[in-house]
Design an enzyme around this catalytic site. Sequence first.
Site, PDB file in Angstrom:
ATOM      1  N   HIS A   1       0.809  -1.147   0.076  1.00  6.69           N
ATOM      2  CA  HIS A   1       0.042  -0.005   0.019  1.00  6.69           C
ATOM      3  C   HIS A   1       0.756   1.152   0.025  1.00  6.69           C
ATOM      4  CE1 HIS A   1      -2.733   3.065   2.292  1.00  6.69           C
ATOM      5  NE2 HIS A   1      -3.328   2.745   1.133  1.00  6.69           N
TER       6      HIS A   1
ATOM      7  N   ASP B   1      -1.101   6.453  -5.579  1.00  3.18           N
ATOM      8  CA  ASP B   1      -1.949   7.319  -5.939  1.00  3.18           C
ATOM      9  C   ASP B   1      -1.412   8.216  -6.883  1.00  3.18           C
ATOM     10  OD1 ASP B   1      -4.018   6.772  -3.595  1.00  3.18           O
ATOM     11  OD2 ASP B   1      -2.104   7.114  -2.476  1.00  3.18           O
TER      12      ASP B   1
ATOM     13  N   HIS C   1      -1.013  11.322  -2.401  1.00  2.00           N
ATOM     14  CA  HIS C   1      -2.420  11.158  -1.934  1.00  2.00           C
ATOM     15  C   HIS C   1      -3.215  12.240  -1.552  1.00  2.00           C
ATOM     16  CE1 HIS C   1      -5.244   9.880   1.461  1.00  2.00           C
ATOM     17  NE2 HIS C   1      -5.190   8.777   0.574  1.00  2.00           N
TER      18      HIS C   1
ATOM     19  N   GLU D   1      -4.454   4.560  -8.059  1.00  4.82           N
ATOM     20  CA  GLU D   1      -5.660   4.960  -7.974  1.00  4.82           C
ATOM     21  C   GLU D   1      -5.657   6.461  -8.447  1.00  4.82           C
ATOM     22  OE1 GLU D   1      -8.308   6.856  -4.289  1.00  4.82           O
ATOM     23  OE2 GLU D   1      -6.972   5.261  -3.865  1.00  4.82           O
TER      24      GLU D   1
END
Length: 249
Positions: free
Chosen positions: A14, A43, A56, A116
């Site tokens: 992550h 991200d 992020h 993402e």
Amino acid sequence: MPHPEIALPRLIAHRGLSARAPENTLTAVRAAHEAGCRWVELDVQLLGDGTPVIWHDRDVKRCSNGRGRLATLSLAGAKRLDAGGWFASAFAGEPMATLEEMLALLVERGMGVNLELKVNRGHDPTTLAEVVVPTVLAALPPEQRLLSSFDAQALARSRALAGPEQLALGVLFKRIPDDWAERCRAVAAYSVHADWRYLRETRARSMKAAGVAMLCYTVNDIEVFERLGRWGIDGVFSDDPGRLVDQGA
């Protein structure tokens, strides 16, 4: 619906190996690779000058020595920030990574990525998709790329730019809504990504029965990891995947 032949691992790092290096940095991805991770989650959003960067938050306060919103930064200004010293002095001077730099590292290491599309307040989801999708398609083979988002517009534009056989898309939810199947069909989704804290076994099994890949975030507890595995979850995002492997040995 045809999708790329993605061999998703059960554990995805992550924001890179974010338990051991500053999140969303080149160093965090190198650390993930060195720890044996085959895939990372990152991200991406745009600076004020349109440059896609791996970041992020809406602003830079938490993960750098600076202040201000990403939407007001140019690439030159972003590169002056220290994006590592906040984590530990050993990482002082770590720069903010551009999407181009990160993709080059992923190619070099042969890694897959769940990227993402981060649509923070005040940012345009359509423009983000139009910048990011062609760049990712040009850099990585279909089996090493998965784009996800909470934002329906970002996902819809991404799908318009690339068919399901070219680009796997993941629909992000905190709590999975009752209309999840319709929302997945709207973008020919490959996967659903859910917050494990709000997921129930009956819902997980029904989604698996429908043929959608299921991923959960952010799992750092071995008991949770094992329980989700029993429910048929395909993979989880973890800040420290090696810890789950070590505990489960």
